[in-house]
Write a protein that holds these residues in place. Structure first.
Motif, PDB file in Angstrom:
ATOM      1  N   MET A 132      36.171  29.807  33.302  1.00 57.28           N
ATOM      2  CA  MET A 132      34.987  30.591  33.591  1.00 57.28           C
ATOM      3  C   MET A 132      34.379  30.185  34.929  1.00 57.28           C
ATOM      4  N   ASP A 133      34.473  28.889  35.253  1.00 55.65           N
ATOM      5  CA  ASP A 133      33.938  28.436  36.539  1.00 55.65           C
ATOM      6  C   ASP A 133      34.652  29.126  37.693  1.00 55.65           C
ATOM      7  N   ALA A 134      35.981  29.246  37.605  1.00 53.32           N
ATOM      8  CA  ALA A 134      36.744  29.903  38.671  1.00 53.32           C
ATOM      9  C   ALA A 134      36.342  31.365  38.794  1.00 53.32           C
ATOM     10  N   LEU A 135      36.181  32.043  37.683  1.00 59.55           N
ATOM     11  CA  LEU A 135      35.776  33.440  37.699  1.00 59.55           C
ATOM     12  C   LEU A 135      34.395  33.598  38.323  1.00 59.55           C
ATOM     13  N   MET A 136      33.478  32.710  38.002  1.00 60.10           N
ATOM     14  CA  MET A 136      32.130  32.751  38.577  1.00 60.10           C
ATOM     15  C   MET A 136      32.185  32.589  40.097  1.00 60.10           C
ATOM     16  N   LEU A 137      33.056  31.703  40.590  1.00 59.86           N
ATOM     17  CA  LEU A 137      33.172  31.509  42.044  1.00 59.86           C
ATOM     18  C   LEU A 137      33.581  32.804  42.736  1.00 59.86           C
ATOM     19  N   PHE A 138      34.512  33.536  42.129  1.00 57.50           N
ATOM     20  CA  PHE A 138      34.986  34.779  42.745  1.00 57.50           C
ATOM     21  C   PHE A 138      33.974  35.909  42.656  1.00 57.50           C
ATOM     22  N   LEU A 139      33.151  35.923  41.636  1.00 58.00           N
ATOM     23  CA  LEU A 139      32.246  37.041  41.417  1.00 58.00           C
ATOM     24  C   LEU A 139      30.876  36.876  42.056  1.00 58.00           C
ATOM     25  N   LYS A 140      30.554  35.703  42.561  1.00 65.06           N
ATOM     26  CA  LYS A 140      29.255  35.508  43.213  1.00 65.06           C
ATOM     27  C   LYS A 140      29.186  36.344  44.489  1.00 65.06           C
TER      28      LYS A 140
ATOM     29  N   VAL B  98      42.828  38.465  35.946  1.00 64.86           N
ATOM     30  CA  VAL B  98      42.073  38.599  34.695  1.00 64.86           C
ATOM     31  C   VAL B  98      42.628  39.815  33.959  1.00 64.86           C
ATOM     32  N   TRP B  99      43.014  39.621  32.708  1.00 64.25           N
ATOM     33  CA  TRP B  99      43.513  40.711  31.881  1.00 64.25           C
ATOM     34  C   TRP B  99      42.516  41.007  30.771  1.00 64.25           C
ATOM     35  N   LEU B 100      42.184  42.286  30.624  1.00 72.48           N
ATOM     36  CA  LEU B 100      41.257  42.731  29.596  1.00 72.48           C
ATOM     37  C   LEU B 100      41.997  43.675  28.657  1.00 72.48           C
ATOM     38  N   SER B 101      41.638  43.618  27.406  1.00 72.70           N
ATOM     39  CA  SER B 101      42.206  44.536  26.430  1.00 72.70           C
ATOM     40  C   SER B 101      41.073  45.424  25.931  1.00 72.70           C
TER      41      SER B 101
ATOM     42  N   GLY C  55      44.045  53.393  26.751  1.00 75.59           N
ATOM     43  CA  GLY C  55      43.724  52.152  26.053  1.00 75.59           C
ATOM     44  C   GLY C  55      44.811  51.119  26.267  1.00 75.59           C
ATOM     45  N   GLY C  56      44.480  49.879  25.979  1.00 75.81           N
ATOM     46  CA  GLY C  56      45.445  48.800  26.149  1.00 75.81           C
ATOM     47  C   GLY C  56      44.970  47.807  27.197  1.00 75.81           C
ATOM     48  N   ASP C  57      45.919  47.014  27.679  1.00 81.99           N
ATOM     49  CA  ASP C  57      45.593  45.979  28.660  1.00 81.99           C
ATOM     50  C   ASP C  57      45.374  46.570  30.051  1.00 81.99           C
ATOM     51  N   ILE C  58      44.450  45.980  30.773  1.00 79.20           N
ATOM     52  CA  ILE C  58      44.197  46.354  32.160  1.00 79.20           C
ATOM     53  C   ILE C  58      43.949  45.058  32.938  1.00 79.20           C
ATOM     54  N   GLY C  59      44.583  44.935  34.082  1.00 79.74           N
ATOM     55  CA  GLY C  59      44.485  43.706  34.859  1.00 79.74           C
ATOM     56  C   GLY C  59      43.703  43.887  36.144  1.00 79.74           C
ATOM     57  N   VAL C  60      43.064  42.809  36.544  1.00 85.80           N
ATOM     58  CA  VAL C  60      42.314  42.773  37.797  1.00 85.80           C
ATOM     59  C   VAL C  60      42.719  41.507  38.533  1.00 85.80           C
ATOM     60  N   ARG C  61      43.044  41.628  39.814  1.00 87.25           N
ATOM     61  CA  ARG C  61      43.388  40.458  40.626  1.00 87.25           C
ATOM     62  C   ARG C  61      42.300  40.277  41.688  1.00 87.25           C
ATOM     63  N   LEU C  62      41.722  39.085  41.713  1.00 86.71           N
ATOM     64  CA  LEU C  62      40.714  38.738  42.706  1.00 86.71           C
ATOM     65  C   LEU C  62      41.339  37.721  43.656  1.00 86.71           C
ATOM     66  N   ILE C  63      41.252  37.993  44.965  1.00 79.84           N
ATOM     67  CA  ILE C  63      41.858  37.115  45.964  1.00 79.84           C
ATOM     68  C   ILE C  63      40.805  36.755  47.005  1.00 79.84           C
ATOM     69  N   PHE C  64      40.676  35.479  47.293  1.00 75.80           N
ATOM     70  CA  PHE C  64      39.790  35.007  48.341  1.00 75.80           C
ATOM     71  C   PHE C  64      40.555  35.139  49.648  1.00 75.80           C
ATOM     72  N   GLU C  65      40.162  36.108  50.463  1.00 79.54           N
ATOM     73  CA  GLU C  65      40.892  36.387  51.705  1.00 79.54           C
ATOM     74  C   GLU C  65      39.921  36.685  52.831  1.00 79.54           C
TER      75      GLU C  65
END
Length: 96
Positions: free
Chosen positions: A1-9, A59-62, A82-92
């Motif tokens: 969760m810490d990594a996700l928070m870093l990307f979403l700030k 991040v994969w969400l169902s 419906g089903g899985d959906i993925g999101v890729r966050l890249i620090f670039e």
């Protein structure tokens, strides 16, 4: 969760300590090539050369079709049922 928070700030607090130490040499080499670039020989600024070297997270969400309103901004095509959906966050870089 810490990594996700870093990307979403809004203003990320990712620092050089978040880059894998073994990747620094390759990242520096890319930067040196950019500095050597001229108008005759432009720098290769394509993401392909550094994408594997920078912090990223998948991040994969169902979700089912009744939860579409929760993920509507993430759906890649209209035929999703419906089903899985993925999101890729890249620090670039934003401005190479």
């Amino acid at each position: 969760m810490d990594a996700l928070m870093l990307f979403l700030k809004q203003r990320s607090s990712i620092s050089t300590r978040d880059f894998t130490l073994s990747n620094w040499r390759a990242i520096n080499k890319i930067g040196e090539e950019w500095l050597k670039a001229t108008t005759e020989v432009p720098a290769d600024v394509s993401p392909a050369q550094w994408q594997d070297l920078v912090p990223s997270i998948d991040v994969w969400l169902s979700a089912n079709d009744k939860e579409v309103h929760l993920i509507s901004d993430l759906i890649p095509r209209l035929d999703w049922a419906g089903g899985d959906i993925g999101v890729r966050l890249i620090f670039e870089p934003t401005e190479i």
